[in-house]
Design a protein around this motif. Structure first.
Motif, short mmCIF file in Angstrom:
data_model
loop_
_atom_site.label_atom_id
_atom_site.label_comp_id
_atom_site.label_asym_id
_atom_site.label_seq_id
_atom_site.Cartn_x
_atom_site.Cartn_y
_atom_site.Cartn_z
N PHE A 170 0.84 -1.20 0.00
CA PHE A 170 0.00 0.00 0.00
C PHE A 170 0.88 1.26 0.00
CE2 PHE A 170 -3.06 2.53 2.91
CZ PHE A 170 -3.59 3.20 1.82
N PHE A 171 1.88 1.30 0.90
CA PHE A 171 2.73 2.48 1.00
C PHE A 171 3.56 2.67 -0.27
CE2 PHE A 171 2.79 1.60 5.81
CZ PHE A 171 1.60 2.28 5.97
N LEU A 172 4.08 1.56 -0.79
CA LEU A 172 4.90 1.67 -2.01
C LEU A 172 4.06 2.20 -3.16
CD1 LEU A 172 6.79 -1.71 -1.57
CD2 LEU A 172 7.82 0.55 -1.41
N ALA A 173 2.79 1.73 -3.23
CA ALA A 173 1.90 2.22 -4.28
C ALA A 173 1.62 3.70 -4.08
CB ALA A 173 0.61 1.42 -4.28
N ILE A 174 1.44 4.13 -2.83
CA ILE A 174 1.25 5.56 -2.57
C ILE A 174 2.47 6.33 -3.06
CG2 ILE A 174 1.13 7.29 -0.74
CD1 ILE A 174 -0.56 5.39 0.88
N GLY A 175 3.67 5.76 -2.79
CA GLY A 175 4.88 6.42 -3.24
C GLY A 175 4.88 6.62 -4.75
N VAL A 176 4.47 5.59 -5.49
CA VAL A 176 4.42 5.72 -6.95
C VAL A 176 3.47 6.85 -7.33
CG1 VAL A 176 3.76 4.55 -9.08
CG2 VAL A 176 4.99 3.30 -7.31
N GLY A 177 2.31 6.89 -6.68
CA GLY A 177 1.34 7.94 -6.98
C GLY A 177 1.89 9.33 -6.70
N ILE A 178 2.58 9.47 -5.56
CA ILE A 178 3.11 10.79 -5.20
C ILE A 178 4.20 11.22 -6.19
CG2 ILE A 178 4.32 12.09 -3.41
CD1 ILE A 178 1.46 11.46 -2.70
N ILE A 179 5.01 10.26 -6.64
CA ILE A 179 6.04 10.61 -7.63
C ILE A 179 5.37 11.09 -8.91
CG2 ILE A 179 7.87 9.69 -9.08
CD1 ILE A 179 8.63 7.89 -6.72
N ALA A 180 4.29 10.40 -9.32
CA ALA A 180 3.58 10.83 -10.52
C ALA A 180 3.09 12.27 -10.38
CB ALA A 180 2.40 9.90 -10.79
N LEU A 181 2.69 12.65 -9.16
CA LEU A 181 2.23 14.02 -8.93
C LEU A 181 3.39 15.01 -8.93
CD1 LEU A 181 -0.53 12.84 -8.17
CD2 LEU A 181 -0.54 14.26 -6.16
N SER A 182 4.58 14.51 -8.56
CA SER A 182 5.69 15.43 -8.31
C SER A 182 6.47 15.82 -9.56
CB SER A 182 6.68 14.79 -7.32
OG SER A 182 6.00 14.32 -6.20
#
Lengths: 504, 518
Positions: free
Chosen positions: B83-95
């Motif tokens: 879950f956290f790793l997937a959140i990380g991917v999402g946040i990178i996409a936003l960044s």
């Protein structure tokens, strides 16, 4: 056909929902394509609703076309459980008819047309869903789905009304409607959770209506719980049914909405509320219902009188119809509250009849507003000269609304009064007085705006378009057909009423 | 018998790999020219996915303790890791785009993100108070830096200072709580605390103070009322992707820790001290009411989302309050709620970021007419907000229904009622955003004075004919990456709303790992 029965109710929900999803991919700038696509979807839904209604075997009665799909298993046990009873069947038909009519009438929507029909079809799917599911989770799911698009439908495509001293904006109407309806659904939600907790304590956690009804009969839902849960359902659903004093969203919302949405909203959406009171309140908490029904019939009577008097004092055509809807939903609530077979059957028939006639009235007023850009009955005059067909259709709907024998409204109101006379005589008398006031405002409106001298400033108006005429004619035929031969509807309704009252 | 500290160490491979990759990102950053820093985003995503795969491949059967019980590798930890790793991917996409246009030193940004995810992973795995504390600080320190990353913006610096001061305060409170617990019990293991709480005889007041301070410290991290006041300022000042990360990642991690702590240390003692349920329930009720009420007054989108997230923390806390009643159902509904909340917020923040990247505006009123300018961005934000408000057919509805059913079933029907009422309040301010996007006309720079339509009442019913609509000021399309993020997010939000059974199955397995015995 037996195979069809297995999936017919699922299709009823899926067709408009899939239509809404597909419509999102239509080209943005071709309003006519979006309209035609919506007609196509609504027509399939209509055919399905007719077939489903005809396939309902009124001889056998009970819940039919049952089909269950697992959705969330242990420990909460939610299933997508379809099933149709004798009260839902005519309302499914009603939604099929009004949805098609509303889509046809919405030809005049040219701005963001695609988005409009996406929302309208989603709303239609939600309404179908409420009538055909037998699981409280999904009932609530579809109930919210039907309410959800209203904010945008009114806010984006609606119109504001100027009262001279103040302005009722469409944003106001949309927000008021949304907040009041969702406030109502808070009560429903809490009520549903209370029943779930009761079932869980009985060792069989479920949201299934039939199982909950069985648990109730086994005494698993205490009388105390039923006593406080029923008002939650009655008020929560009552808000959508226009129950006084929570009806105020209804006229403002109806007036601000574009024509097609007003039709659907007054025509079928308000019926969801009344249907919910029967399907959830009465069937699942009968002991509470018995205690509270005298209050409900009192409020329903206030609805009838108060709505009628308010309609009397309005000049805006749409506000007159809006308050008339409040008044007519009062008959429905009275009929339900009688807990008498004739009264309850009358209430369901009134839902059908009022759905058709109020949709017809909104359609015709929409046609007038489209051309005259005004809805003030003091200024409009002699419309019959230029808009003869429109006037004729509006007059028929008006006569049905005041209960002229031979039209559907008469039979429904007569049955409601019969039920009420046997149970609550004084209130029934007041209800009849309400019907008399209806006659006053409808006839006055007809005399003032439609018949009469005529004003040269309205000479440029043209009569209804072929599509509007077609929809009007079809609705008028239904009003007459139900008025002279209500048996096909009533025999289905009676089976539903019988099983709903069996627990009392 | 001495504890073998190296036994089963291979089970920590995902964490070791993540640490190594974080250092790799820092190192590569030194050699990359400014124009190619975006490669680091790609490298970070690859790292996260690789760690995900390793974590899944190397999962043990059942739960295995490491370092003599400081850390446990089980399906609960695994679920939250993914879950956290997937959140990380999402946040990178936003960044990516935001970082390119608005942030300095953006290479290190991705390294910090990886470190913070390492901290979150350890939070979900630790079974001992100090280990949990260190993991939490690893997350917090990365976040302190990330919040202040907008060096060119005064409000980002301000937010960073506020966040670090309040963060340090809450850490101090928590540490003091831990020391009290240790003083009273002589142990900091979750299981030891549970044993002590459940054993007959009086419990020392020092322990009560310790547990209370621990809860207060967690309350700060979760931004539960009355420990929430840092959140709006930090959210508003932080760069948008970091705001999203605060709202999604740090909340989810704090809840993962809270869940395990309550499951293993406090719930087993429920017979002795069941008033704790009431304490948490009141905390939850206050949090959801205050968060949603104050949100009504906000003009800034980021502050709005801050208060909205406080409200959502309140709902999830309601689930924590009933952990003692039906543990499996309550834990499952909280985890499900967290996942849905994360995905939905990601969609909303992706939409807001897409808008901000093109316009530099983040007030609610700035969104006026967005539906005409960029329909997809408007639709993504709208659907996200509908889901947060808990309307079908989106995931928020299912998650709320499930959570509130669990709360009601756990004996707190009144709390479920309060939560449903709070949802109604939230609907109002979400609709205000919707109103700006869909109903209000876009601002017209040429005719600034004609913004208000004449109130003549004859405005055309269907918006055609009548008056000419002013031309819509163009807005450039959002980047492909953000569009894709929104698209995928919307699919997941709808899918979880319509068919959540597969995810619930996974969560079932995850929460089974922390079910308290007896």
């Amino acid at each position: 056909m037996a195979n069809f029965d297995q999936v017919s109710l699922l299709l009823l929900v899926l067709v408009p929902l899939a239509g809404a999803a597909l419509a999102m991919f239509l080209p943005k700038d071709r309003p006519r394509d979006a309209w035609q696509f919506a007609i196509f979807v609504a027509a399939i839904s209509f055919v399905l609703s007719v077939v489903v209604f005809l396939r309902y075997d009124y001889g056998a009665g009970g819940v039919q076309m049952v089909r269950s799909y697992d959705w969330i298993g242990q420990p909460v046990n939610i299933t997508l459980h379809f099933g149709l009873n004798g009260i839902g069947a005519p309302l499914v038909l009603l939604n099929g008819i009004v949805l098609l009519g509303a889509v046809l009438i919405s030809q005049t929507i040219t701005r963001r047309t695609r988005d409009f029909f996406v929302l309208l079809l989603a709303l239609g799917a939600g309404v179908f869903g409420v009538f055909v599911v037998r699981d409280l989770f999904f009932l609530f799911f579809f109930y919210e789905l039907a309410v959800l698009p209203m904010y945008l439908l009114i806010g984006v495509w609606g119109s504001s009304t100027d009262f001279g001293t103040f302005l009722r904006t469409k944003e106001y109407g949309a927000m008021k409607l949304m907040l009041m309806l969702v406030a109502g659904s808070i009560l429903i939600w809490v009520g549903i959770l209370a029943l779930y907790v009761a079932s869980s304590q009985a060792g069989d956690p479920t949201f299934n209506i039939d199982k909950l009804a069985a648990l109730q009969q086994d005494g698993a839902v205490s009388r105390l719980t039923q006593m406080w849960v029923f008002p939650f359902f009655a008020l929560g659903f009552g808000v959508l049914a226009g129950l006084w004093p929570f009806h105020t969203w209804s006229p403002d919302g109806h007036v601000a909405a574009p024509t097609g949405v007003s039709m659907l909203h007054a025509g079928v959406l308000m019926k969801l509320g009344a249907f919910g009171i029967i399907q959830v309140g009465m069937i699942l908490t009968p002991q509470g219902a018995e205690v509270w029904m005298p209050v409900l019939i009192g409020l329903g009577t206030v609805n009838v009188i108060y709505g009628a008097i308010s309609a009397l004092s309005q000049n805006d055509l749409k506000y007159v119809i809006g308050y008339s809807s409040v008044s007519h939903m009062g008959y429905v609530l009275m009929g339900i509250a009688t807990l008498h077979p004739v009264g309850l059957a009358g209430a369901v028939l009134q839902m059908f009849s009022h759905g058709i006639m109020t949709a017809l009235m909104f359609a015709m007023v929409g046609a007038i507003y489209e051309r005259a850009h005004i809805r003030d009955s003091m200024i409009l005059n002699g419309l019959i000269k230029r808009m003869g067909t429109t006037t004729f259709f509006f007059a028929i709907a008006g006569l049905a609304s005041l209960g002229l024998p031979g039209l559907s409204g008469f039979i429904a109101e007569f049955m409601v009064f019969t039920g009420a006379f046997r149970t609550y005589l004084p209130l029934a008398v007041l209800g009849v007085i309400g019907a008399a006031i209806t006659a006053v405002y409808i006839l006055r409106l007809l005399a003032r705006s439609f018949f009469g001298e005529g004003d040269p400033q309205w000479d440029h108006l043209t009569d209804a378009s072929p599509v509007e005429k077609g929809v009007g004619a079809a609705f008028v035929l239904i009003l007459i057909a139900v008025g002279v031969w209500p048996a096909p509807l009533l025999r289905v309704i009676n089976t539903g009423v019988e099983s709903a009252l069996a627990v009392f | 018998m001495p504890i073998d500290y190296t036994a089963n160490l291979h089970l920590l491979t995902p964490e070791f790999v993540l640490t190594a990759l974080a250092f790799l990102v820092f190192t590569v950053d030194l050699f990359l020219p400014e124009s190619r820093k975006e490669w680091l985003a790609g490298l970070s995503v690859v790292s996260l996915v690789a760690v995900m795969v390793i974590a899944i491949l190397m999962r043990p059967a059942g739960s295995v303790e490491l370092y003599g019980g400081l850390i446990v590798v089980d399906s609960f930890g695994l679920f939250f890791k993914i879950f956290f790793l997937a959140i990380g991917v999402g946040i990178i996409a936003l960044s990516v785009e935001y970082g390119r246009d608005r942030l300095d030193h953006r290479g290190e940004f991705y390294g910090l993100l990886l470190f913070s995810i390492l901290g979150m992973n350890l939070m979900a795995m630790s079974r001992e108070l100090l280990t949990a504390y260190i993991a939490l600080e690893l997350l917090s320190f990365s976040l302190y830096v990330m919040v202040a990353y907008g060096l060119r913006e005064a409000r980002s610096n301000e937010a960073g200072i506020k966040y670090i001061i309040i963060g340090a305060l809450s850490s101090a409170i928590m540490l003091y709580g831990l020391s009290n617990i240790y003083a009273a019990l002589g142990t900091t293991f979750f299981a030891g605390i549970a044993e002590e709480l459940a054993s007959p005889g009086t419990v020392s007041p020092v322990l009560w103070v310790g547990v209370a301070l621990l809860v207060v410290g967690l309350g700060f991290k979760l931004s539960a009322v009355p420990f929430h006041m840092w959140a709006p300022d930090a959210y508003e000042g932080a760069p948008l992707p970091v705001t999203a990360y605060l709202a999604i990642g740090s909340k989810a991690a704090a809840f993962a820790l809270t869940l395990r702590l309550f499951a293993e240390a406090i719930v087993p003692a429920v017979n002795r001290w069941d008033e704790w349920q009431l304490v948490i329930a009141v905390l939850a009720a206050v949090t959801m009411l205050l968060g949603n009420l104050v949100a009504l007054a906000q003009r800034n989108l980021k502050r709005l989302m801050a208060y909205s997230s406080i409200g959502h923390v309140g709902y999830a806390l309601a689930g924590i309050a009933v952990l003692g009643s039906d543990f499996a159902l309550a834990a499952k509904s909280v985890v499900f709620y967290l996942v849905v909340y994360a995905v939905t917020n990601l969609v909303v923040f992706a939409g807001v970021t897409a808008y901000y990247n093109r316009t530099g505006q983040d007030n609610i009123a700035d969104l006026a007419g967005l539906a005409d300018r960029q329909p997809f961005v408007a639709a993504a934000i709208a659907i996200g907000l509908f889901s947060l408000a808990g309307l079908p057919i989106f995931a928020g509805f299912t998650a709320k229904f499930y959570l509130f059913a669990a709360v009601a079933d756990g004996g707190f029907l009144w709390l479920a009622g309060v939560a449903i009422f709070a949802s109604l309040i939230s609907l109002y301010y979400y609709l205000q955003v919707l109103r700006q996007m869909y109903i209000e006309r876009p601002p017209n720079p040429d005719h600034a004075e004609e913004e208000h339509e004449p109130a003549d009442g004859h405005e055309d019913a269907h918006g055609h004919g009548g008056h000419d609509e002013p031309p819509v000021p163009p807005m450039p399309r959002p980047s492909l990456l953000l569009t894709a993020t929104m698209g995928v997010g919307l699919l997941v939000v709808t899918w979880l709303g319509v068919y959540p059974a597969p995810l619930l199955g996974l969560i079932d397995a995850a929460s089974a790992a922390i079910v308290p015995l007896g």
